[in-house]
Design an enzyme around this catalytic site. Structure first.
Site, PDB file in Angstrom:
ATOM      1  N   HIS A   1       0.756  49.763  23.617  1.00 34.39           N
ATOM      2  CA  HIS A   1       0.456  49.118  22.336  1.00 34.39           C
ATOM      3  C   HIS A   1       1.544  48.696  21.719  1.00 34.39           C
ATOM      4  CE1 HIS A   1      -2.117  48.177  18.595  1.00 34.39           C
ATOM      5  NE2 HIS A   1      -1.042  48.818  18.147  1.00 34.39           N
ATOM      6  N   GLU A   2       2.273  49.762  21.345  1.00 35.35           N
ATOM      7  CA  GLU A   2       3.554  49.634  20.467  1.00 35.35           C
ATOM      8  C   GLU A   2       4.712  48.705  21.105  1.00 35.35           C
ATOM      9  OE1 GLU A   2       3.711  50.455  17.398  1.00 35.35           O
ATOM     10  OE2 GLU A   2       1.822  51.597  17.563  1.00 35.35           O
TER      11      GLU A   2
END
Length: 306
Positions: A142-143
């Protein structure tokens, strides 16, 4: 978007372009209004506005990482964390970001950096203690999606105008709305005081508009990062589990610690707020947990049919 295997998101790209266009237009109008209203002070306005923009773009990542206590760590210190990042970089065909750890019990993660070369992906010690390996992989994906889509840089630039307008508004109010000028008896003094009041009013309006635009973009980019991470790893259920676990654990964090972390919510994987606060935040930096889980559920169903 950088050349990676993260799923492209045309919706995110179009929203980023539209937000940047409107904020850029707002910035030009705002600075122009300051120059007209402050007349002889226009060189000062241009220098301050330009200086703040450069500082915001070039140093905001370092300032944010320092403020959140992030420390770059080696593969010898955290071999499993580096191993997960290495696997994701190979899977996504992207340059490896710097890996950092923040000593905090708040279970969270964030990414900073204006491009892949300067990117930093950080997790807290609280997150490492609570998540299983596949859940951590989903959070890191996600990051890293934020980095691949360049939305960290876009949000930094988009947030600049709000910072500038907010500073001007607060300074004006703090100094009694430039009350020092009201001591003059001549007409020039009155005109200066009126112009100063108008500047404060315009600044407040610009801050509000910028705030709303960046919040709308921020919520969409979080959904986009969830989607890209789920498709890259092929395990949306692991990301959903991490989201549920992180959001649920926020209730166990002392309120004082949450308040200290809240200024950085726009960077975080999940907002550092309690469940009650999430429900009351009409202008949150993140979509609701329910909305994020619903999207991951749809992706899981789609992958199951393939």
């Amino acid at each position: 978007m950088a050349r990676t295997r993260f799923a492209p998101d045309r919706g995110l790209t179009s929203r980023m372009l539209m937000t940047m266009f409107f904020i850029g237009l707002l910035y030009v109008v705002f600075v122009g209004a300051l120059i007209v209203l402050l007349k002889g002070a226009w060189p000062f306005v241009v220098i301050i506005a330009g200086g703040l923009f450069i500082a915001q773009f070039w140093f905001s990542d370092k300032i944010a990482a320092f403020s959140m206590g992030a420390r770059e760590v080696s593969a010898q210190e955290y071999p499993e964390l580096h191993g997960t990042v290495d696997r994701l970089c190979a899977l996504a065909d992207m340059q490896k970001p710097k890996v950092a750890v923040a000593q905090s019990d708040i279970p969270n993660a964030f990414a900073t950096g204006r491009n892949e070369k300067n990117a930093v992906v950080c997790v807290t010690t609280g997150l490492l203690r609570r998540l299983e390996p596949e859940e951590l992989e989903g959070v890191l994906a996600h990051e890293m999606s934020h980095v691949a889509h360049k939305d960290v840089a876009v949000m930094t630039i988009a947030g600049f105008l709000g910072v500038l307008a907010g500073i001007i508004t607060r300074v004006g109010l703090q100094f009694g709305m430039f009350g020092g000028f009201s001591s003059r008896d001549d007409r020039d003094g009155d005109n200066t005081a009126v112009a100063a009041l108008i500047v404060i009013g315009v600044s407040a309006v610009v801050y509000t508009i910028s705030f709303l635009l960046t919040r709308l973009l921020s919520r969409y980019r979080e959904l986009s990062a969830d989607r890209s991470a789920a498709l890259l790893t092929g395990r949306p259920s692991a990301l959903a589990s991490a989201l549920t676990k992180v959001s649920g654990q926020m209730a166990a964090i002392p309120t004082q610690d949450l308040r200290r972390a809240q200024p950085f919510n726009a960077f975080y994987f999940a907002p550092a707020v309690s469940a009650r606060q999430v429900a009351s935040q009409a202008f949150s930096t993140h979509p609701s947990l329910e909305k994020r889980l619903e999207q991951l559920g749809r992706i899981s169903a789609e992958l199951g049919r393939q």
